[in-house]
Every structure is written in structure tokens, then in C-alpha cells.
Design an enzyme around this catalytic site. Structure first.
Site, PDB file in Angstrom:
ATOM      1  N   ASP A  51      -3.408  15.045  -4.461  1.00  0.00           N
ATOM      2  CA  ASP A  51      -3.152  13.968  -3.511  1.00  0.00           C
ATOM      3  C   ASP A  51      -1.815  14.157  -2.798  1.00  0.00           C
ATOM      4  OD1 ASP A  51      -5.534  12.698  -3.963  1.00  0.00           O
ATOM      5  OD2 ASP A  51      -4.725  11.255  -5.404  1.00  0.00           O
ATOM      6  N   GLU A 124       2.143   4.112   1.159  1.00  0.00           N
ATOM      7  CA  GLU A 124       3.070   2.985   1.138  1.00  0.00           C
ATOM      8  C   GLU A 124       4.434   3.372   1.668  1.00  0.00           C
ATOM      9  OE1 GLU A 124       3.944   5.532  -1.843  1.00  0.00           O
ATOM     10  OE2 GLU A 124       2.309   4.188  -2.443  1.00  0.00           O
TER      11      GLU A 124
END
Length: 266
Positions: A51, A124
Site C-alpha cells: 500500500d 489522510e
């Protein structure tokens, strides 16, 4: 997929990865794909790693919304953005041939710092105190002064990012089919002087979030955008929102966000 044949591989330059990518490139050419050296010429951008590599691929190629991102992992463990494992080439071919893949769109958070520096993030943005002192931030939703936060910092996450840093501080998991952002506190101080909501809350894509840093000497925050840190001094204001920009990813149809959540956490 028939019209999306130009492929750019984003990967590290170590010998093991290069050998693995060479095999993937040969396989891609064998099945009618064209390799390109410049990501701007690509219709498909394939990241090799986990990721973290996927997030870097999206960031380094400019959060393009006119191409597909394809995550390929190098380890046999659950990943949010990587549906394929690098040694499972037969699975990749079968998925493409039998129409087992789908395109999913993930919302992107747009951030402007002090009206000059603009950034995006897929997971985020985290804003934390850079010194051993509580951070004080006036938080506005649209033009409403909602609260004055005092504590270690704030996390503003996308739905896909809700399962990462946000979850570790007891934020809620949010379905990626919702275009929204979640605000989660880091160690807020609540007393007679400072009072915050004390729980995470979710804002729709129509809302604008403004964070004004109280200038009390703590003006060099630690700013994280996904898995990358920024170093900007004397920050006064963050303007944050969902502007409609999306990142399109290639996914297996039978591997939804909630299936991944169950596999990872339950």
C-alpha cells in the site's frame, strides 16, 4: 480495458524488484499492452510493492484522474490497494480475460496551506504538534466556528484512509462509496477553557473545513500526507475539502473494501 493499453510500472530499483518487473513487462507485452517510460503517456499505472508503494505511485504521478492505478503486492499479506500478488500472474491474466475486474473510484482530499501550497491525499492528512506542547487550532466548518481544539493534533481521513491511522485512534470505518472526510482528534484536552466534541465526525463532500493554528509558538507542525511528511514553518491555516477529484483503481469484483476489512481485522 481494451482502450487502456499504455502501461507504466512504478517500482523501486533494487535487483529483486527489477527482475520481478521484467517478467511482468514481458507478460504485459505478450498480452497486447504497450510499455511506456513516462507516466504521463500511460493509461495504466502499476505500482509494485504494498500500500505504501501504491500511495507513492499516486502521489509521484500527480493523482491523475484520467488513468487507472493497479496495485501489485510483493508479499502474501492483506493490502487495501493491492488486489494482486506479483507471483500470481495466472490470476491476473484470468481476471482480465474473464471480466473479473472492475474500476473503483476513491475520493481525494484537497488541502491548501496558507493560501499558497496545494496538496492532495488519498488516505489522510495528519497535523500534529512539532514540539512538546499542546496544539491549539480553531476549527471551522464552512464559515461556522465549530470548536477550539487543544491537544496533540488532528487526522482528516478519506473513506479508504479510515482503516489506517484513523482507526488506530478509534475513528470509524467509512464505506468508500461515500465521498466524505472524517475528522478525528489526537489526545484532545477538555476542561473549562477548552471544549471539543470529543469524538470523530464525518463531513460530506459539500463541506469545507478550515483549521486556523493559534499563533502561540507552536507554528511548525508535523504534517503528514498519506505516507509522506511535509516541512513547512509558520503555518497559520489549512483549507481542506473534497473537490470531486477521484483516483480510479483496478480491483477484483469479489474483493470489496468490506471483505478486505474483515480479512484484515476480524
Amino acid at each position: 480495458m481494451d482502450q487502456r493499453r499504455n502501461v507504466f510500472f512504478f517500482h523501486s530499483k533494487d535487483e529483486t524488484t527489477i527482475r520481478q518487473v521484467d517478467k511482468l513487462q514481458s507478460l504485459a507485452v505478450e498480452h497486447g499492452f504497450k510499455l511506456v517510460d513516462n507516466y504521463e503517456d500511460a493509461n495504466i499505472i502499476a505500482s509494485i510493492g504494498g500500500d505504501g508503494a501504491f500511495l507513492q505511485a499516486v502521489r509521484k504521478t500527480g493523482f491523475r484522474d484520467d488513468c487507472l492505478y493497479f496495485g501489485i503486492s510483493q508479499k502474501k499479506q492483506p493490502y487495501l490497494y493491492c488486489d494482486f500478488q506479483i507471483d500470481e500472474t495466472d490470476k491476473m491474466i484470468e481476471a482480465m480475460r474473464n471480466d473479473q475486474i472492475s474500476v473503483r473510484k476513491y475520493p481525494v482530499i484537497d488541502i491548501t496551506i496558507d493560501d499558497t501550497n496545494r496538496f492532495h491525499c488519498l488516505n489522510e492528512i495528519s497535523i500534529r504538534s512539532g514540539i512538546i506542547k499542546a496544539f491549539v487550532i480553531d476549527l471551522f466548518i464552512d464559515d461556522l466556528h465549530f470548536e477550539t481544539f487543544r491537544g496533540d493534533g488532528l487526522i482528516i481521513s478519506t473513506p479508504t484512509g479510515s482503516s489506517g491511522y484513523n482507526k488506530s485512534v478509534h475513528g470509524a470505518l467509512v464505506d468508500p462509496q461515500m465521498a466524505c472526510m472524517q475528522v478525528t482528534e489526537l489526545a484532545s484536552l477538555n476542561n473549562n477553557t477548552y471544549r471539543t466534541l470529543g469524538s470523530p465526525f464525518v463531513l460530506s463532500s459539500q463541506r469545507k473545513l478550515r483549521l486556523e493554528v493559534v499563533q502561540d509558538g507552536n507554528t511548525h507542525p508535523v504534517i503528514g500526507l498519506d505516507n509522506e511528511a511535509l516541512s513547512i514553518k509558520h503555518v497559520k491555516q489549512f483549507d481542506i475539502g473534497i473537490n470531486g477529484k477521484t483516483v480510479k483503481t483496478v480491483k477484483l469484483k469479489d474483493n470489496s473494501f468490506w471483505q478486505k476489512v474483515k480479512r484484515t481485522f476480524l
